[in-house]
Scaffold this motif. Structure first.
Motif, short mmCIF file in Angstrom:
data_model
loop_
_atom_site.label_atom_id
_atom_site.label_comp_id
_atom_site.label_asym_id
_atom_site.label_seq_id
_atom_site.Cartn_x
_atom_site.Cartn_y
_atom_site.Cartn_z
N ALA A 11 0.82 -1.17 0.04
CA ALA A 11 0.08 -0.03 -0.02
C ALA A 11 0.80 1.39 -0.20
CB ALA A 11 -0.90 -0.03 1.30
N HIS A 12 1.84 1.12 0.51
CA HIS A 12 2.71 2.47 0.85
C HIS A 12 3.38 2.92 -0.63
CE1 HIS A 12 5.96 -0.75 1.25
NE2 HIS A 12 6.84 0.15 0.96
N CYS A 13 3.46 1.74 -1.72
CA CYS A 13 4.15 2.12 -2.92
C CYS A 13 2.84 2.59 -3.97
CB CYS A 13 4.59 0.76 -3.43
SG CYS A 13 5.80 0.25 -2.48
N VAL A 14 1.66 2.69 -3.39
CA VAL A 14 0.60 3.14 -4.38
C VAL A 14 0.18 4.51 -3.98
CG1 VAL A 14 -1.91 2.53 -5.02
CG2 VAL A 14 -0.29 1.00 -4.41
N THR A 15 0.11 5.49 -5.12
CA THR A 15 -0.55 6.80 -5.03
C THR A 15 -2.07 6.81 -5.69
OG1 THR A 15 1.71 7.78 -4.91
CG2 THR A 15 -0.16 9.11 -5.56
N PRO A 16 -3.04 7.26 -4.91
CA PRO A 16 -4.17 7.15 -5.58
C PRO A 16 -4.46 8.41 -6.52
CG PRO A 16 -4.31 7.98 -3.21
CD PRO A 16 -3.04 7.75 -3.60
#
Length: 78
Positions: free
Chosen positions: A2-7
């Protein structure tokens, strides 16, 4: 992870800005509504690029115009 994903936001409002630059200075910034098609591009060239080229011919005899080969730049009518 999750910390590698940008909305992202789909279909967010955007602004198209057209501009040009020369070795002798900047041309105008043009705010364009909607997408740039061949008709809009011709209008930008006529109203903004040609005056800019005329201005810089006081410094250089044969300026070179270069674009980025976007589809509207390559249209037959252009």
């Amino acid at each position: 992870h999750a910390h590698c994903v940008t909305p992202t936001v789909k279909f967010s409002p955007s602004v198209m800005i057209w501009g040009c630059m020369t070795a002798f200075g900047l041309g105008p910034l043009i705010f364009v509504e909607g997408a740039v098609n061949a008709k809009k591009y011709k209008k930008i060239i006529k109203e903004n690029v040609l005056p800019t080229i005329e201005d810089i011919t006081q410094y250089i005899d044969h300026p070179i115009f270069q674009d980025d080969s976007a589809p509207c730049h390559r249209a037959q009518v252009v």
